[in-house]
Write a protein that holds these residues in place. Structure first.
Motif, short mmCIF file in Angstrom:
data_model
loop_
_atom_site.label_atom_id
_atom_site.label_comp_id
_atom_site.label_asym_id
_atom_site.label_seq_id
_atom_site.Cartn_x
_atom_site.Cartn_y
_atom_site.Cartn_z
N ASP A 147 13.05 29.37 46.27
CA ASP A 147 12.48 29.16 47.60
C ASP A 147 10.96 29.00 47.57
N SER A 148 10.39 28.81 46.35
CA SER A 148 8.95 28.62 46.25
C SER A 148 8.64 27.74 45.05
N ALA A 149 7.54 26.99 45.16
CA ALA A 149 7.10 26.17 44.03
C ALA A 149 6.70 27.06 42.85
N ASP A 150 6.06 28.20 43.13
CA ASP A 150 5.68 29.11 42.05
C ASP A 150 6.91 29.58 41.28
N GLY A 151 7.95 29.96 42.02
CA GLY A 151 9.17 30.41 41.36
C GLY A 151 9.79 29.34 40.50
N VAL A 152 9.81 28.10 40.99
CA VAL A 152 10.37 27.00 40.22
C VAL A 152 9.55 26.76 38.95
N ASP A 153 8.22 26.77 39.09
CA ASP A 153 7.38 26.51 37.92
C ASP A 153 7.52 27.61 36.87
N GLN A 154 7.67 28.86 37.29
CA GLN A 154 7.88 29.93 36.32
C GLN A 154 9.21 29.75 35.60
N LEU A 155 10.25 29.39 36.34
CA LEU A 155 11.54 29.10 35.70
C LEU A 155 11.43 27.90 34.77
N GLY A 156 10.74 26.87 35.24
CA GLY A 156 10.62 25.67 34.43
C GLY A 156 9.93 25.92 33.10
N ALA A 157 8.83 26.70 33.16
CA ALA A 157 8.09 26.98 31.92
C ALA A 157 8.94 27.79 30.95
N PHE A 158 9.64 28.79 31.45
CA PHE A 158 10.44 29.65 30.57
C PHE A 158 11.61 28.88 29.97
N PHE A 159 12.40 28.22 30.82
CA PHE A 159 13.61 27.58 30.31
C PHE A 159 13.30 26.31 29.51
N SER A 160 12.14 25.71 29.74
CA SER A 160 11.70 24.62 28.88
C SER A 160 11.41 25.13 27.48
N ASP A 161 10.75 26.28 27.38
CA ASP A 161 10.43 26.86 26.08
C ASP A 161 11.68 27.21 25.28
N VAL A 162 12.71 27.70 25.99
CA VAL A 162 13.93 28.10 25.26
C VAL A 162 14.95 26.96 25.21
N ARG A 163 14.57 25.81 25.77
CA ARG A 163 15.40 24.60 25.72
C ARG A 163 16.78 24.81 26.35
N LYS A 164 16.76 25.39 27.53
CA LYS A 164 17.98 25.56 28.30
C LYS A 164 17.82 24.90 29.67
N LYS A 165 18.90 24.37 30.17
CA LYS A 165 18.91 23.80 31.51
C LYS A 165 19.35 24.87 32.50
N LEU A 166 18.67 24.93 33.65
CA LEU A 166 19.00 25.92 34.68
C LEU A 166 19.36 25.21 35.98
N ASN A 167 20.54 25.54 36.51
CA ASN A 167 20.96 25.02 37.81
C ASN A 167 20.43 25.90 38.93
N VAL A 168 19.83 25.29 39.93
CA VAL A 168 19.28 26.06 41.04
C VAL A 168 19.79 25.51 42.37
N GLN A 186 7.64 23.66 53.25
CA GLN A 186 8.00 24.55 52.15
C GLN A 186 9.13 23.96 51.32
N ARG A 187 10.11 23.39 52.00
CA ARG A 187 11.25 22.81 51.29
C ARG A 187 10.79 21.65 50.41
N GLU A 188 9.93 20.80 50.93
CA GLU A 188 9.44 19.67 50.15
C GLU A 188 8.61 20.13 48.95
N ALA A 189 7.85 21.23 49.12
CA ALA A 189 7.07 21.75 48.00
C ALA A 189 7.98 22.24 46.89
N VAL A 190 9.09 22.87 47.25
CA VAL A 190 10.05 23.32 46.24
C VAL A 190 10.71 22.14 45.56
N LEU A 191 11.08 21.14 46.33
CA LEU A 191 11.70 19.95 45.75
C LEU A 191 10.75 19.23 44.80
#
Length: 424
Positions: A147-168, A186-191
């Protein structure tokens, strides 16, 4: 051979199989072979008890209800945190299991659950790491909320490093509510944040929790907005999963969610409902909710008898210090009390043929709880003795289950057929 001290069973929560009854070589799920009987005082009280016939009824009733709408069921597992019960829900037709935390997800996975909708944000490196470890299994399907761009970016950085795809799933919220985006910006920022992590963070659909609203018209308005947003995102090709997931429903408004979301059910959109308390139901807040559902929903009404309260707490009368009160060996450590006191339902004197139902006319009432004691109001002269057994109905199964490491399943003759482990 009978073993009566079931609470001392050795449990290996993350090992292979279920815990064993000590000294027997028998798994807890096969406890019926030990021939325990609740009324013969062959288990230690207090005890939490599930009635097998009622659990089976509730499983089938809810699955039939969602089937009437052509939608899927992913019951919220936080209610029981019991993989044995999760498997029954899955075997009865559930699409998956809903959970709330990474620890819960891991416990469910180790209990045989392979599709989880985590109806919560996944925050923190160790929590992300726990999910990443599970995603090494190609048969494990997992979804969480953003529900936030910050949350998405934190997930993106972590799962990119471990080379896993995450469904949200993007979570929608309402002003003054809980989590979830509040407006279009807010929705567009998350997208936009999701789009920054192609191949790592993939949008699978839209989610909400309507239980923060109290008015049916407001609930329907919220749900209709979610349908419109999901249809738009799906049509624009912004949802990677096909079909897109549209999910909602706690245990109070699931009929309204089914009614509104079913309008979106199609080859392009898969509707998933998440009520959890239906499995055991209760005589308090969820009985009230069920009565309201029957009053407003013709499909539920035509299905005949609804959900049945399937969980009771059994305890001994341990003192009668005054003519109008009995002290019961049951307390805050054993029962929910946030949504109402335990209600006396059955009275049994060891040696009698069967328990008797406690009538409301008798005026028995729990008027206070301490850690290990309940104050039960009785009438002077009532036939109550120390050593009698009383079964109590409860309000709010989630908080009650939270207090028990093991729960007995009994048949119509109070014979123990299984012991359920919980993993809170």
């Amino acid at each position: 051979m009978k073993v009566t001290n079931y609470q001392n069973a050795t449990i290996d929560p993350f090992g292979k199989g279920l815990g064993m009854v000590p000294g027997t070589g028998i798994q807890l799920k096969d406890a019926g072979r030990l021939q325990w009987n609740l009324l013969d005082e062959e288990v230690s009280l207090p005890a939490a008890v599930l009635y097998a016939e009622r659990i089976e009824h509730n499983l089938k009733w809810m699955q039939a209800f969602v089937g009437e709408y052509g939608v899927k069921l992913a019951p919220h597992g936080k209610t029981t945190m019991a993989p044995q019960l999760f498997r029954r829900q899955l075997d009865t037709g559930a699409w998956g299991i809903t959970l709330a935390t990474a620890h819960q997800v891991r416990a469910a996975y180790r209990g045989g659950v392979h599709r989880v909708l985590m109806a919560n944000q996944l925050v923190g490196k160790r929590n992300m790491g726990m999910i990443a470890e599970l995603l090494t299994d190609p048969d494990f399907e997992f979804f969480c909320l953003v529900d936030s761009a910050d949350g998405v970016d934190q997930l993106g950085a972590f799962f990119s490093d471990v080379r896993k795809k995450l469904n949200v799933l993007i979570e929608l919220g309402v002003p003054g509510g809980r989590t979830g985006v509040r407006d279009d910006a807010q929705r567009e920022a998350v997208l936009a944040a999701i789009a920054r992590w192609p191949g790592t963070i993939e949008l699978a659909g839209v989610e909400l929790y309507e239980g923060v609203l109290q008015d049916e018209s407001k609930v329907r308005e919220f749900l209709q907005s979610a349908v419109d947003i999901t249809r738009t995102l799906s049509a624009e090709g912004r949802i990677a999963r096909q079909p897109a997931i549209l999910s909602g429903a706690g245990s109070a408004w699931y009929d309204v969610v089914a009614d509104e979301f079913a309008k979106a059910n199609s080859d392009a959109i898969e509707v998933v409902l998440r009520p959890g308390c239906y499995l055991t139901h209760d005589v308090g807040i969820y009985k009230k909710a069920q009565n309201e559902i029957f009053a407003r929903n013709p499909i539920a009404k035509k299905m005949g008898q609804g959900l049945k309260p399937a969980l009771q707490l059994w305890a001994y009368v341990q003192s009668i210090p005054e003519p109008d009160r009995a002290i019961i060996g049951l307390g805050k450590r054993d029962s929910a009390f946030d949504a109402g006191m335990p209600e006396p339902a059955k009275h049994y004197r060891p040696g009698n043929e069967a328990p008797r139902d406690v009538s409301a006319d008798e005026g028995w009432e729990v008027f206070g709880l301490m850690d290990q004691h309940a104050y039960l109001r009785i009438k002077p002269g009532d036939d109550v003795k120390v050593g009698d057994m009383i079964a109590f109905d409860i309000s709010h199964p989630c908080l009650t289950f939270d207090k028990w490491r093991q729960v007995l399943v009994v048949d119509a003759k109070y014979r123990v057929t299984e012991v359920i482990e919980t993993f809170f």
